[in-house]
Design a protein around this motif. Sequence first.
Motif: not given
Length: 482
Positions: A142-144, A173-180, A356-358
């Motif tokens: 994950m990048i931050c 959508t695709g913003v990283g909710k699952e990553q979080v 992020v997905r896009e």
Amino acid sequence: MTHVLVVDDDPGITRFFQRFFAQRGVATSSAHTVEEFNLQLEKEFHLALVDIRFGPVDGVQLINQITRKHPHCAVIAITGYASVKTAVQAMKAGARDFIEKPFTDIDQLQRQLGVYLKQPDPNRDEDDPWPDLCPILRKIGMICSANSPLLPILRIAMRIADSDIPILILGETGVGKEQVARFVHEASSRQNNPFLAINCAAISDTLLESELFGHEKGSFTGATETRQGLLELANKGTLLLDEVADMPVRLQTVLLRVLEQKEFLRVGGRSPIRSDARILSATNRLVDQLAAEGTFREDLLYRLDGIRLEIPPLRYRKDDILLMMRDFLKRQDFPEDHVSPDVERYLTAYAWPGNVRELNQALRHAMALAGNGPITPEHLPARIRHAVEGCRQDRDGFSWDQDLDQLTKRILQDWLQKKDCTLEELEQTLKQLNREVLFRVVEHLWFKYQKDKSKVCKVLGINERKFRYILYELRPDRGDSL
Ligand SMILES: Nc1ncnc2c1ncn2[C@@H]1O[C@H](COP(=O)(O)OP(=O)(O)OP(=O)(O)O)[C@@H](O)[C@H]1O
């Protein structure tokens, strides 16, 4: 010498910290009133402890003032046990952490505060600016960036990872909710047990039920053997209910019962099963609006919504975009200097509705077209080039036309997809559009002026009370995050 400021109207607390820090060779100043606070604010200190119930004043405001005036000073919120939610608000305002009153475990307090009292290590790895968060970020890829508005959200996630407070993760959508969600799992003591996720929007009502709770052999045609559901498989681990707002209403009722009774039945089963899975949920929908309209059960929302983590859209995370680009290319063994500086300009000017997905798709596309040569703007997908080239940008390079165009299209498309579009519904849709546009303006100013509420209010020509009111009126689900 390290200097700590303690802001609390209770002299018992300031005395406690004076003793605590004196024993550790640290100088302390205290502020019991707003006047004392204003005087202390002019001085230098390395760490500030701020009571979030500071007499008649909102401690969150004081935290805001400190972080603006002393950006390098770490601020810790002091909170009563019952107000973890408020403490999280304080962290959104810039506090690094919170400590809970009463302070019964001195060793724990020492561990928590000790980190902030250490002198900066001259040998510190610059790539590892937050030794607590970085190993987890690296583990899950994950990048931050250091300036990212995602960083305070991750700090909160880290702090509540081991609690049993339900977490609702919101964001486009695709913003990283699952990553979080994965980050929360990895930051918790559940990390060695499974992390599972299910998309509640993608499958039918009955399949979703069987996936979640499992089924007994013969319970329906095709159930040739007994199967455990995800809730059972995630025992001692974490289960993410992704797109939870799209869960069919019947299953919402079942889920609510399961959360209340802490046990469930497999489809066709008779024996109750218990699971110690931590449930996290995520959605890109306006969940409060759905609850108000009756499509999402309010009581279930209440159960899932202990603390909201709102993931900022990628368009407000320009440093993240560039870091992600570099990381992506590195992983593909693509030389970093093979990217023209113009590409970076395009990437940071585009509004990224798919987040992020896009971005990942666009980079894949550009790499494929560039072959062995350098990536130039011509290699980016046409929609990105056209959007950036054809749009008006404000002084920060923010593209209103693009962002608002996409927003309008999305909302009108949603309306068109409804079966019988009545005039009344169109009117509602246009009202919603109005609210969303206004919210975007406020959101944009919020990030532009680095969350300085008074500056945003000045630009809008309103006072802070009106500002809060507008936010809750516009988007009750997001008011908390600004
Ligand atoms: N901060 C990040 N660093 C690196 N990759 C990321 C980051 N955030 C998201 N991604 C990547 O972007 C993609 C989408 O992320 P994710 O599935 O977490 O988003 P989401 O908000 O849950 O999407 P959806 O709304 O569609 O469920 C994934 O490939 C994920 O790995």
